[in-house]
Design a protein around this motif. Sequence first.
Motif, PDB file in Angstrom:
ATOM      1  N   ALA A 111       9.726  -0.465 -14.006  1.00 21.88           N
ATOM      2  CA  ALA A 111      10.020  -1.025 -12.686  1.00 21.88           C
ATOM      3  C   ALA A 111       8.963  -1.989 -12.186  1.00 21.88           C
ATOM      4  CB  ALA A 111      10.211   0.105 -11.687  1.00 21.88           C
ATOM      5  N   ASP A 112       7.782  -2.009 -12.790  1.00 24.42           N
ATOM      6  CA  ASP A 112       6.735  -2.889 -12.268  1.00 24.42           C
ATOM      7  C   ASP A 112       6.879  -4.342 -12.720  1.00 24.42           C
ATOM      8  OD1 ASP A 112       5.870  -2.623 -14.873  1.00 24.42           O
ATOM      9  OD2 ASP A 112       3.816  -2.117 -14.346  1.00 24.42           O
ATOM     10  N   CYS A 113       8.029  -4.707 -13.305  1.00 22.38           N
ATOM     11  CA  CYS A 113       8.248  -6.095 -13.719  1.00 22.38           C
ATOM     12  C   CYS A 113       8.223  -7.044 -12.523  1.00 22.38           C
ATOM     13  CB  CYS A 113       9.563  -6.227 -14.477  1.00 22.38           C
ATOM     14  SG  CYS A 113      11.015  -5.836 -13.495  1.00 22.38           S
ATOM     15  N   CYS A 114       8.517  -6.551 -11.343  1.00 24.74           N
ATOM     16  CA  CYS A 114       8.532  -7.387 -10.141  1.00 24.74           C
ATOM     17  C   CYS A 114       7.264  -7.209  -9.302  1.00 24.74           C
ATOM     18  CB  CYS A 114       9.754  -7.066  -9.293  1.00 24.74           C
ATOM     19  SG  CYS A 114       9.797  -5.355  -8.737  1.00 24.74           S
ATOM     20  N   ARG A 115       6.321  -6.459  -9.809  1.00 24.20           N
ATOM     21  CA  ARG A 115       5.109  -6.165  -9.046  1.00 24.20           C
ATOM     22  C   ARG A 115       4.416  -7.407  -8.501  1.00 24.20           C
ATOM     23  NH1 ARG A 115       0.465  -1.796 -10.389  1.00 24.20           N
ATOM     24  NH2 ARG A 115      -0.971  -2.427  -8.756  1.00 24.20           N
ATOM     25  N   PRO A 116       4.211  -8.464  -9.288  1.00 19.70           N
ATOM     26  CA  PRO A 116       3.530  -9.648  -8.731  1.00 19.70           C
ATOM     27  C   PRO A 116       4.241 -10.231  -7.508  1.00 19.70           C
ATOM     28  CG  PRO A 116       3.616  -9.791 -11.116  1.00 19.70           C
ATOM     29  CD  PRO A 116       4.482  -8.628 -10.723  1.00 19.70           C
ATOM     30  N   ALA A 117       5.566 -10.280  -7.538  1.00 17.72           N
ATOM     31  CA  ALA A 117       6.311 -10.827  -6.401  1.00 17.72           C
ATOM     32  C   ALA A 117       6.206  -9.919  -5.184  1.00 17.72           C
ATOM     33  CB  ALA A 117       7.770 -11.034  -6.790  1.00 17.72           C
ATOM     34  N   VAL A 118       6.251  -8.622  -5.404  1.00 18.82           N
ATOM     35  CA  VAL A 118       6.141  -7.647  -4.310  1.00 18.82           C
ATOM     36  C   VAL A 118       4.773  -7.774  -3.645  1.00 18.82           C
ATOM     37  CG1 VAL A 118       6.011  -5.164  -3.804  1.00 18.82           C
ATOM     38  CG2 VAL A 118       7.822  -6.049  -5.297  1.00 18.82           C
ATOM     39  N   VAL A 119       3.730  -7.800  -4.451  1.00 18.80           N
ATOM     40  CA  VAL A 119       2.365  -7.885  -3.931  1.00 18.80           C
ATOM     41  C   VAL A 119       2.144  -9.223  -3.220  1.00 18.80           C
ATOM     42  CG1 VAL A 119      -0.081  -7.952  -4.582  1.00 18.80           C
ATOM     43  CG2 VAL A 119       1.440  -6.242  -5.589  1.00 18.80           C
ATOM     44  N   ARG A 120       2.660 -10.294  -3.792  1.00 24.61           N
ATOM     45  CA  ARG A 120       2.487 -11.616  -3.184  1.00 24.61           C
ATOM     46  C   ARG A 120       3.138 -11.682  -1.807  1.00 24.61           C
ATOM     47  NH1 ARG A 120       3.984 -14.377  -7.176  1.00 24.61           N
ATOM     48  NH2 ARG A 120       6.179 -14.577  -6.621  1.00 24.61           N
ATOM     49  N   ALA A 121       4.347 -11.135  -1.665  1.00 26.41           N
ATOM     50  CA  ALA A 121       5.026 -11.128  -0.368  1.00 26.41           C
ATOM     51  C   ALA A 121       4.181 -10.393   0.668  1.00 26.41           C
ATOM     52  CB  ALA A 121       6.400 -10.477  -0.490  1.00 26.41           C
ATOM     53  N   TYR A 122       3.667  -9.247   0.282  1.00 25.46           N
ATOM     54  CA  TYR A 122       2.835  -8.457   1.190  1.00 25.46           C
ATOM     55  C   TYR A 122       1.557  -9.215   1.575  1.00 25.46           C
ATOM     56  CZ  TYR A 122      -0.225  -4.750   2.851  1.00 25.46           C
ATOM     57  OH  TYR A 122      -1.094  -4.000   3.598  1.00 25.46           O
ATOM     58  N   GLN A 123       0.857  -9.708   0.576  1.00 23.44           N
ATOM     59  CA  GLN A 123      -0.436 -10.368   0.833  1.00 23.44           C
ATOM     60  C   GLN A 123      -0.286 -11.635   1.659  1.00 23.44           C
ATOM     61  OE1 GLN A 123      -2.068 -10.786  -3.119  1.00 23.44           O
ATOM     62  NE2 GLN A 123      -3.141  -8.830  -2.962  1.00 23.44           N
TER      63      GLN A 123
ATOM     64  N   MET B 291       9.019   4.236  -2.597  1.00 24.58           N
ATOM     65  CA  MET B 291       8.214   3.842  -1.431  1.00 24.58           C
ATOM     66  C   MET B 291       6.728   4.027  -1.747  1.00 24.58           C
ATOM     67  SD  MET B 291      10.326   2.848   0.932  1.00 24.58           S
ATOM     68  CE  MET B 291       9.447   3.009   2.447  1.00 24.58           C
ATOM     69  N   ALA B 292       6.380   5.141  -2.361  1.00 22.27           N
ATOM     70  CA  ALA B 292       4.982   5.406  -2.713  1.00 22.27           C
ATOM     71  C   ALA B 292       4.483   4.404  -3.748  1.00 22.27           C
ATOM     72  CB  ALA B 292       4.832   6.832  -3.233  1.00 22.27           C
ATOM     73  N   MET B 293       5.327   4.063  -4.716  1.00 24.87           N
ATOM     74  CA  MET B 293       4.938   3.116  -5.748  1.00 24.87           C
ATOM     75  C   MET B 293       4.658   1.742  -5.143  1.00 24.87           C
ATOM     76  SD  MET B 293       7.056   1.921  -9.137  1.00 24.87           S
ATOM     77  CE  MET B 293       8.400   1.247  -8.159  1.00 24.87           C
ATOM     78  N   VAL B 294       5.558   1.249  -4.307  1.00 27.22           N
ATOM     79  CA  VAL B 294       5.379  -0.061  -3.687  1.00 27.22           C
ATOM     80  C   VAL B 294       4.151  -0.057  -2.782  1.00 27.22           C
ATOM     81  CG1 VAL B 294       6.398  -1.728  -2.075  1.00 27.22           C
ATOM     82  CG2 VAL B 294       7.792  -0.738  -3.898  1.00 27.22           C
ATOM     83  N   THR B 295       3.965   0.994  -2.024  1.00 27.14           N
ATOM     84  CA  THR B 295       2.782   1.099  -1.165  1.00 27.14           C
ATOM     85  C   THR B 295       1.514   1.068  -2.007  1.00 27.14           C
ATOM     86  OG1 THR B 295       4.026   2.348   0.480  1.00 27.14           O
ATOM     87  CG2 THR B 295       1.629   2.513   0.588  1.00 27.14           C
ATOM     88  N   GLY B 296       1.518   1.766  -3.122  1.00 29.55           N
ATOM     89  CA  GLY B 296       0.366   1.745  -4.018  1.00 29.55           C
ATOM     90  C   GLY B 296       0.101   0.364  -4.582  1.00 29.55           C
ATOM     91  N   TRP B 297       1.162  -0.342  -4.947  1.00 27.62           N
ATOM     92  CA  TRP B 297       0.999  -1.699  -5.469  1.00 27.62           C
ATOM     93  C   TRP B 297       0.314  -2.602  -4.461  1.00 27.62           C
ATOM     94  CZ3 TRP B 297       6.546  -3.034  -7.575  1.00 27.62           C
ATOM     95  CH2 TRP B 297       6.789  -2.300  -8.741  1.00 27.62           C
ATOM     96  N   VAL B 298       0.793  -2.579  -3.227  1.00 22.62           N
ATOM     97  CA  VAL B 298       0.270  -3.541  -2.244  1.00 22.62           C
ATOM     98  C   VAL B 298      -1.135  -3.186  -1.804  1.00 22.62           C
ATOM     99  CG1 VAL B 298       2.562  -4.233  -1.488  1.00 22.62           C
ATOM    100  CG2 VAL B 298       1.354  -2.461  -0.221  1.00 22.62           C
ATOM    101  N   HIS B 299      -1.500  -1.927  -1.892  1.00 18.87           N
ATOM    102  CA  HIS B 299      -2.854  -1.544  -1.494  1.00 18.87           C
ATOM    103  C   HIS B 299      -3.846  -1.638  -2.636  1.00 18.87           C
ATOM    104  CE1 HIS B 299      -1.792  -0.649   2.563  1.00 18.87           C
ATOM    105  NE2 HIS B 299      -0.786   0.098   2.160  1.00 18.87           N
ATOM    106  N   ASP B 300      -3.350  -1.595  -3.888  1.00 22.79           N
ATOM    107  CA  ASP B 300      -4.230  -1.753  -5.058  1.00 22.79           C
ATOM    108  C   ASP B 300      -4.389  -3.201  -5.458  1.00 22.79           C
ATOM    109  OD1 ASP B 300      -4.548   0.981  -5.264  1.00 22.79           O
ATOM    110  OD2 ASP B 300      -3.023   1.212  -6.815  1.00 22.79           O
ATOM    111  N   GLY B 301      -3.389  -4.038  -5.132  1.00 21.05           N
ATOM    112  CA  GLY B 301      -3.407  -5.435  -5.522  1.00 21.05           C
ATOM    113  C   GLY B 301      -2.801  -5.626  -6.894  1.00 21.05           C
ATOM    114  N   PRO B 302      -2.658  -6.871  -7.308  1.00 14.69           N
ATOM    115  CA  PRO B 302      -2.018  -7.145  -8.604  1.00 14.69           C
ATOM    116  C   PRO B 302      -2.911  -6.752  -9.773  1.00 14.69           C
ATOM    117  CG  PRO B 302      -2.805  -9.166  -7.614  1.00 14.69           C
ATOM    118  CD  PRO B 302      -3.033  -8.067  -6.601  1.00 14.69           C
ATOM    119  N   ARG B 303      -2.283  -6.345 -10.857  1.00 12.56           N
ATOM    120  CA  ARG B 303      -3.015  -6.027 -12.078  1.00 12.56           C
ATOM    121  C   ARG B 303      -2.988  -7.233 -12.986  1.00 12.56           C
ATOM    122  NH1 ARG B 303      -0.777  -0.006 -13.430  1.00 12.56           N
ATOM    123  NH2 ARG B 303      -1.719   0.970 -11.625  1.00 12.56           N
ATOM    124  N   HIS B 304      -4.063  -7.444 -13.696  1.00 16.33           N
ATOM    125  CA  HIS B 304      -4.140  -8.586 -14.630  1.00 16.33           C
ATOM    126  C   HIS B 304      -4.157  -8.058 -16.040  1.00 16.33           C
ATOM    127  CE1 HIS B 304      -4.864 -11.429 -11.420  1.00 16.33           C
ATOM    128  NE2 HIS B 304      -5.689 -10.531 -10.910  1.00 16.33           N
TER     129      HIS B 304
END
Length: 69
Positions: free
Chosen positions: A9-21, A56-69
């Motif tokens: 499910a984290d294939c969209c993580r960069p877009a999710v984090v970018r929207a939040y940031q 919800m917990a996963m998305v919250t964790g993504w936005v508070h941890d930031g993008p992974r490289h």
Amino acid sequence: MVCRDNPPADCCRPAVVRAYQEMRGRGQPEKFCLEAAITVYRYHHPSPDNLPPEVMAMVTGWVHDGPRH
């Protein structure tokens, strides 16, 4: 683009984090930024109206941890 469960499910993580940031960077309240991030996730992963608490917990964790490289 709709993500598939393979890859995970984290294939969209960069877009999710970018929207939040980007919203936080413009001074928007935390609640609205998180809602935007969840909306982006839902765009990539169409689902019923109620998201499971794990998502919800996963998305919250993504936005508070930031993008992974």
